[in-house]
Design a protein around this motif. Structure first.
Motif, PDB file in Angstrom:
ATOM      1  N   THR A  35       0.863  -1.170   0.000  1.00  0.00           N
ATOM      2  CA  THR A  35       0.000   0.000   0.000  1.00  0.00           C
ATOM      3  C   THR A  35       0.902   1.222   0.000  1.00  0.00           C
ATOM      4  O   THR A  35       2.034   1.177   0.505  1.00  0.00           O
ATOM      5  CB  THR A  35      -0.930   0.047   1.228  1.00  0.00           C
ATOM      6  OG1 THR A  35      -0.139   0.087   2.418  1.00  0.00           O
ATOM      7  CG2 THR A  35      -1.866  -1.154   1.253  1.00  0.00           C
ATOM      8  N   PHE A  36       0.419   2.297  -0.575  1.00  0.00           N
ATOM      9  CA  PHE A  36       1.197   3.531  -0.620  1.00  0.00           C
ATOM     10  C   PHE A  36       0.280   4.696  -0.330  1.00  0.00           C
ATOM     11  O   PHE A  36      -0.755   4.865  -0.970  1.00  0.00           O
ATOM     12  CB  PHE A  36       1.855   3.718  -1.988  1.00  0.00           C
ATOM     13  CG  PHE A  36       2.650   4.987  -2.096  1.00  0.00           C
ATOM     14  CD1 PHE A  36       3.849   5.127  -1.415  1.00  0.00           C
ATOM     15  CD2 PHE A  36       2.189   6.035  -2.865  1.00  0.00           C
ATOM     16  CE1 PHE A  36       4.590   6.302  -1.506  1.00  0.00           C
ATOM     17  CE2 PHE A  36       2.919   7.216  -2.968  1.00  0.00           C
ATOM     18  CZ  PHE A  36       4.122   7.344  -2.283  1.00  0.00           C
ATOM     19  N   LYS A  37       0.659   5.484   0.676  1.00  0.00           N
ATOM     20  CA  LYS A  37      -0.051   6.719   1.004  1.00  0.00           C
ATOM     21  C   LYS A  37       0.911   7.853   0.702  1.00  0.00           C
ATOM     22  O   LYS A  37       1.993   7.932   1.280  1.00  0.00           O
ATOM     23  CB  LYS A  37      -0.457   6.750   2.476  1.00  0.00           C
ATOM     24  CG  LYS A  37      -1.154   8.032   2.888  1.00  0.00           C
ATOM     25  CD  LYS A  37      -0.712   8.427   4.297  1.00  0.00           C
ATOM     26  CE  LYS A  37      -1.139   9.826   4.638  1.00  0.00           C
ATOM     27  NZ  LYS A  37      -0.053  10.795   4.604  1.00  0.00           N
ATOM     28  N   GLU A  38       0.547   8.698  -0.235  1.00  0.00           N
ATOM     29  CA  GLU A  38       1.421   9.805  -0.614  1.00  0.00           C
ATOM     30  C   GLU A  38       1.177  11.008   0.281  1.00  0.00           C
ATOM     31  O   GLU A  38       0.040  11.419   0.497  1.00  0.00           O
ATOM     32  CB  GLU A  38       1.191  10.193  -2.071  1.00  0.00           C
ATOM     33  CG  GLU A  38       2.176  11.233  -2.560  1.00  0.00           C
ATOM     34  CD  GLU A  38       2.072  11.490  -4.051  1.00  0.00           C
ATOM     35  OE1 GLU A  38       2.883  12.265  -4.561  1.00  0.00           O
ATOM     36  OE2 GLU A  38       1.178  10.910  -4.696  1.00  0.00           O
ATOM     37  N   GLY A  39       2.262  11.557   0.799  1.00  0.00           N
ATOM     38  CA  GLY A  39       2.188  12.766   1.605  1.00  0.00           C
ATOM     39  C   GLY A  39       2.838  13.922   0.865  1.00  0.00           C
ATOM     40  O   GLY A  39       3.442  13.740  -0.189  1.00  0.00           O
TER      41      GLY A  39
ATOM     42  N   ALA B 191      -0.056   8.472  10.523  1.00  0.00           N
ATOM     43  CA  ALA B 191      -1.331   8.870   9.924  1.00  0.00           C
ATOM     44  C   ALA B 191      -1.630  10.344  10.194  1.00  0.00           C
ATOM     45  O   ALA B 191      -2.314  10.996   9.408  1.00  0.00           O
ATOM     46  CB  ALA B 191      -2.461   7.994  10.453  1.00  0.00           C
TER      47      ALA B 191
ATOM     48  N   ASP C 166       1.947  14.360   7.430  1.00  0.00           N
ATOM     49  CA  ASP C 166       1.735  14.377   5.981  1.00  0.00           C
ATOM     50  C   ASP C 166       2.965  13.819   5.268  1.00  0.00           C
ATOM     51  O   ASP C 166       3.578  14.478   4.440  1.00  0.00           O
ATOM     52  CB  ASP C 166       1.427  15.804   5.519  1.00  0.00           C
ATOM     53  CG  ASP C 166       0.762  15.829   4.154  1.00  0.00           C
ATOM     54  OD1 ASP C 166       0.305  14.763   3.689  1.00  0.00           O
ATOM     55  OD2 ASP C 166       0.715  16.913   3.549  1.00  0.00           O
TER      56      ASP C 166
ATOM     57  N   SER D 101       4.842  10.334   3.224  1.00  0.00           N
ATOM     58  CA  SER D 101       4.511   9.188   2.373  1.00  0.00           C
ATOM     59  C   SER D 101       4.873   7.901   3.108  1.00  0.00           C
ATOM     60  O   SER D 101       5.904   7.830   3.780  1.00  0.00           O
ATOM     61  CB  SER D 101       5.281   9.268   1.059  1.00  0.00           C
ATOM     62  OG  SER D 101       4.892  10.418   0.335  1.00  0.00           O
ATOM     63  N   VAL D 102       4.014   6.889   2.972  1.00  0.00           N
ATOM     64  CA  VAL D 102       4.233   5.607   3.648  1.00  0.00           C
ATOM     65  C   VAL D 102       4.022   4.475   2.653  1.00  0.00           C
ATOM     66  O   VAL D 102       2.982   4.394   1.998  1.00  0.00           O
ATOM     67  CB  VAL D 102       3.274   5.426   4.850  1.00  0.00           C
ATOM     68  CG1 VAL D 102       3.507   4.073   5.519  1.00  0.00           C
ATOM     69  CG2 VAL D 102       3.437   6.560   5.849  1.00  0.00           C
TER      70      VAL D 102
ATOM     71  N   GLN E 299       3.936   0.366   2.605  1.00  0.00           N
ATOM     72  CA  GLN E 299       3.824  -0.762   3.534  1.00  0.00           C
ATOM     73  C   GLN E 299       3.511  -2.040   2.769  1.00  0.00           C
ATOM     74  O   GLN E 299       2.572  -2.088   1.971  1.00  0.00           O
ATOM     75  CB  GLN E 299       2.731  -0.489   4.560  1.00  0.00           C
ATOM     76  CG  GLN E 299       2.606  -1.582   5.591  1.00  0.00           C
ATOM     77  CD  GLN E 299       1.594  -1.251   6.670  1.00  0.00           C
ATOM     78  OE1 GLN E 299       1.133  -0.123   6.797  1.00  0.00           O
ATOM     79  NE2 GLN E 299       1.242  -2.236   7.465  1.00  0.00           N
TER      80      GLN E 299
ATOM     81  N   THR F  38       2.089  -5.683   1.953  1.00  0.00           N
ATOM     82  CA  THR F  38       0.911  -6.468   2.324  1.00  0.00           C
ATOM     83  C   THR F  38       1.243  -7.958   2.319  1.00  0.00           C
ATOM     84  O   THR F  38       0.661  -8.726   3.063  1.00  0.00           O
ATOM     85  CB  THR F  38      -0.256  -6.229   1.350  1.00  0.00           C
ATOM     86  OG1 THR F  38       0.168  -6.577   0.032  1.00  0.00           O
ATOM     87  CG2 THR F  38      -0.716  -4.784   1.392  1.00  0.00           C
TER      88      THR F  38
END
Length: 123
Positions: free
Chosen positions: A5-9, A54, A57, A59-60, A62, A64
């Protein structure tokens, strides 16, 4: 299921959790030993330890999937990343219940070769 998973900050920081994934496709798990299915080389508590991300701000990235399926911080060819470093891969004979030689990529023997690290990293 995606392999990460990728969360862009917006801040210039990337936090990578390449060994926190635990998913192993059933057809691979069926060929593994009990020790392998217990995914002992997992960074179990990293997502909880860094739960505060979380609120920031940043980027993470992770994982799976278990590192036995794909190791996100390895090159596709398994090259050593810096001088003097071990390859860091587990001894597959402990985790696979099939008569195959040790490989550069975990779980890349027999019918499981379709799920080798190279195949998953290249899509």
């Amino acid at each position: 299921m995606e392999i990460f998973t990728f969360k862009e900050g917006s801040l210039p920081l990337l936090v990578s959790m390449p060994h926190s994934g635990t998913h192993i496709p059933p057809e691979m798990a069926a060929r593994m030993t009990d020790a392998g299915r217990s995914v002992p080389d997992t960074d179990w508590h990293i997502p909880e330890l860094y739960g505060f991300l979380a609120e920031l701000d940043v980027s993470v990235l992770q994982a799976t999937h278990s590192r036995y399926v794909v190791d996100l911080n390895r090159t596709p060819d398994g090259a050593v990343l810096y001088a003097g470093a071990p390859d860091g891969l587990p001894h597959t004979s402990q985790y696979i219940s099939c008569p195959c030689p040790r490989s550069r990529y975990p779980l890349s023997c027999g019918s499981m070769s379709g799920y080798s690290s190279v195949r998953l990293m290249r899509g």
